[in-house]
Design an enzyme around this catalytic site. Structure first.
Site, PDB file in Angstrom:
ATOM      1  N   ARG A  36     -77.809  33.418  25.237  1.00  0.00           N
ATOM      2  CA  ARG A  36     -77.289  34.469  26.135  1.00  0.00           C
ATOM      3  C   ARG A  36     -78.092  34.412  27.444  1.00  0.00           C
ATOM      4  O   ARG A  36     -79.301  34.171  27.405  1.00  0.00           O
ATOM      5  CB  ARG A  36     -77.394  35.872  25.496  1.00  0.00           C
ATOM      6  CG  ARG A  36     -76.409  36.068  24.338  1.00  0.00           C
ATOM      7  CD  ARG A  36     -76.317  37.527  23.918  1.00  0.00           C
ATOM      8  NE  ARG A  36     -75.539  38.324  24.844  1.00  0.00           N
ATOM      9  CZ  ARG A  36     -75.449  39.661  24.762  1.00  0.00           C
ATOM     10  NH1 ARG A  36     -76.106  40.314  23.826  1.00  0.00           N
ATOM     11  NH2 ARG A  36     -74.718  40.343  25.619  1.00  0.00           N
ATOM     12  N   ASP A  61     -81.907  45.045  30.696  1.00  0.00           N
ATOM     13  CA  ASP A  61     -81.902  43.653  30.222  1.00  0.00           C
ATOM     14  C   ASP A  61     -82.741  42.751  31.101  1.00  0.00           C
ATOM     15  O   ASP A  61     -83.257  41.731  30.658  1.00  0.00           O
ATOM     16  CB  ASP A  61     -80.470  43.129  30.131  1.00  0.00           C
ATOM     17  CG  ASP A  61     -79.760  43.804  28.982  1.00  0.00           C
ATOM     18  OD1 ASP A  61     -79.244  44.922  29.189  1.00  0.00           O
ATOM     19  OD2 ASP A  61     -79.785  43.250  27.875  1.00  0.00           O
ATOM     20  N   GLY A 117     -79.312  43.513  22.363  1.00  0.00           N
ATOM     21  CA  GLY A 117     -80.347  44.376  22.927  1.00  0.00           C
ATOM     22  C   GLY A 117     -81.516  43.478  23.324  1.00  0.00           C
ATOM     23  O   GLY A 117     -81.983  42.659  22.512  1.00  0.00           O
TER      24      GLY A 117
HETATM   25  O1  MRU Z   1     -74.856  43.159  25.243  1.00  0.00           O
HETATM   26  P1  MRU Z   1     -75.994  43.896  24.610  1.00  0.00           P
HETATM   27  O2  MRU Z   1     -75.582  44.830  23.526  1.00  0.00           O
HETATM   28  O3  MRU Z   1     -77.105  42.944  24.181  1.00  0.00           O
HETATM   29  O4  MRU Z   1     -76.583  44.784  25.789  1.00  0.00           O
HETATM   30  C1  MRU Z   1     -77.655  45.637  25.516  1.00  0.00           C
HETATM   31  C2  MRU Z   1     -78.046  46.496  26.646  1.00  0.00           C
HETATM   32  O5  MRU Z   1     -77.496  46.409  27.730  1.00  0.00           O
HETATM   33  C3  MRU Z   1     -79.212  47.407  26.438  1.00  0.00           C
HETATM   34  O6  MRU Z   1     -79.062  48.573  27.183  1.00  0.00           O
HETATM   35  C4  MRU Z   1     -80.494  46.707  26.885  1.00  0.00           C
HETATM   36  O7  MRU Z   1     -80.619  45.461  26.249  1.00  0.00           O
HETATM   37  C5  MRU Z   1     -81.703  47.506  26.612  1.00  0.00           C
HETATM   38  S1  MRU Z   1     -82.090  47.532  24.913  1.00  0.00           S
HETATM   39  C6  MRU Z   1     -83.572  48.249  24.649  1.00  0.00           C
END
Ligand code: MRU
Length: 354
Positions: free
Chosen positions: A94, A242, A52
């Site tokens: 990441r 993101d 996230g």
């Molecule tokens: O791969 P992830 O679980 O890190 O992806 C998370 C998301 O795509 C969320 O929707 C995004 O980070 C928003 S979190 C407030």
């Protein structure tokens, strides 16, 4: 209604260490892992212990602080070398969530403003900065919640994709923060959670979080969303982000784009809730956003259970880009930007500087 207080911590500072809830184990097990170095935090980010965008940013800030504390008895030169490699290893963890790079840039700025050569004072100052990033994220989510809640009608049925909740942030959440705030404001809300293949953030995390708070949630397979929209069962869609480009294009968990296209077809408002730290003004549009591709095993199956042929070719892009024209509004801590575009986003960022 009283405010929600999470029954878990996504990340917490405890006895000079960072503890993060292991999101890979949820909902079956609630366990925390303790971190003492930048390299181990980078592993935690890469391996999805924490995920996230805003939560990744907070973890990276604490990663820098941990390294500074580890090196605080070393010479100024060793301290600098150690911290430079901490920034490097964290930045490589990441690629898509810009909050990671935003937090690292903030930490570097703080470091540069510290008294040169005073290693101990620099470490204390960096830890303080990490705490500030953490607390500012919760405050931003609360503000977003207030602005966003006004957009939600009493009785609304909301669809969300992935997990943009307390688990994806320092607390309260972005998309789920809006939902929580609407419920706190006395609105009767129900949520459809896309399960969010391949990593199942919706099924494992969003469903769990909302159930903890007693907010009615119904889990659906990702490919059921269009059917429910066509039957008028979804009033509004709220997702997180993101990375948001300068023109308002939104990178979010893969599958978000198809939800947005379906929303347009069915004239359902599609909102993105994200703090300003998710806006990347350096990137003109979504085509420049780096999209992470993860392991084939995530698509061939889940954890140890692999159901696809072992040797089948797999593509696993884990984010996609929703063009700004499909976004009804961007919910930020400074207010809601309807029909976002380059001009409106530049104006929003200027207002943040004032
Ligand atoms: O791969 P992830 O679980 O890190 O992806 C998370 C998301 O795509 C969320 O929707 C995004 O980070 C928003 S979190 C407030």
């Amino acid at each position: 209604m009283a405010g929600f207080h999470s029954k878990f911590d996504t990340l917490r500072w405890c006895d000079g260490r960072l503890e993060m809830i292991d999101q890979r184990l949820l909902p079956a097990e609630v366990a925390y892992i303790s971190y003492e170095s930048a390299a181990s935090v980078a592993d935690g980010i890469r391996d999805m212990v924490v995920r996230g965008a805003p939560a990744i940013g907070c973890a990276a800030a604490y990663g820098v602080a941990l390294e500074a504390l580890r090196m605080q008895r070393r010479s100024a030169e060793e301290f600098k070398t150690g911290l430079d490699s901490a920034f490097e290893v964290l930045a490589a963890s990441r690629p898509t969530a810009v909050n990671l790079f935003w937090a690292l840039a903030r930490m570097r700025e703080i470091w540069q403003s510290c008294v040169p050569g005073d290693v101990k004072a620099s470490a204390a100052c960096l830890l303080d900065a990490a705490h500030q990033i953490f607390h500012a994220d919760i405050a931003a989510n609360r503000r977003m919640g207030e602005f966003g809640a006004e957009l939600i009608a009493d009785g609304a049925s909301i669809l969300t994709h992935c997990n943009a909740g307390a688990l994806a942030t320092a607390g309260h959440g972005t998309a789920l923060g809006v939902i929580r705030s609407a419920v706190e404001a006395g609105k009767k809300i129900s949520v459809f959670a896309d399960e969010t293949r391949p990593f199942l953030q919706g099924a494992r995390l969003t469903a769990w979080e909302l159930m903890q708070d007693g907010i009615p949630v119904t889990l659906i397979a990702d490919n059921a969303a269009g059917h429910l929209m066509s039957r008028g069962e979804i009033d509004v869609i709220i997702v997180g982000a993101d990375r948001i480009a300068a023109n308002g294009d939104v990178a979010n968990k893969v599958g978000t784009y198809q939800v947005a296209v379906l929303a347009q077809r069915h004239r359902i408002p599609f909102y993105v809730a994200a703090p300003l730290s998710t806006i990347d003004a350096q990137i003109a549009d979504g085509s420049e956003i780096p999209i992470e591709e993860r392991a084939a095993s995530e698509v061939r199956g889940y954890r140890d259970l692999q159901w696809a042929p072992k040797l089948v070719n797999v593509r696993n892009p884990v984010f996609d880009v929703t063009p700004a024209e499909l976004v009804t509004g961007l919910i930020t801590e400074l207010g809601v930007v309807l029909a976002p575009n380059t001009e409106k986003i530049a104006q929003l960022l200027r207002s943040a500087e004032r």
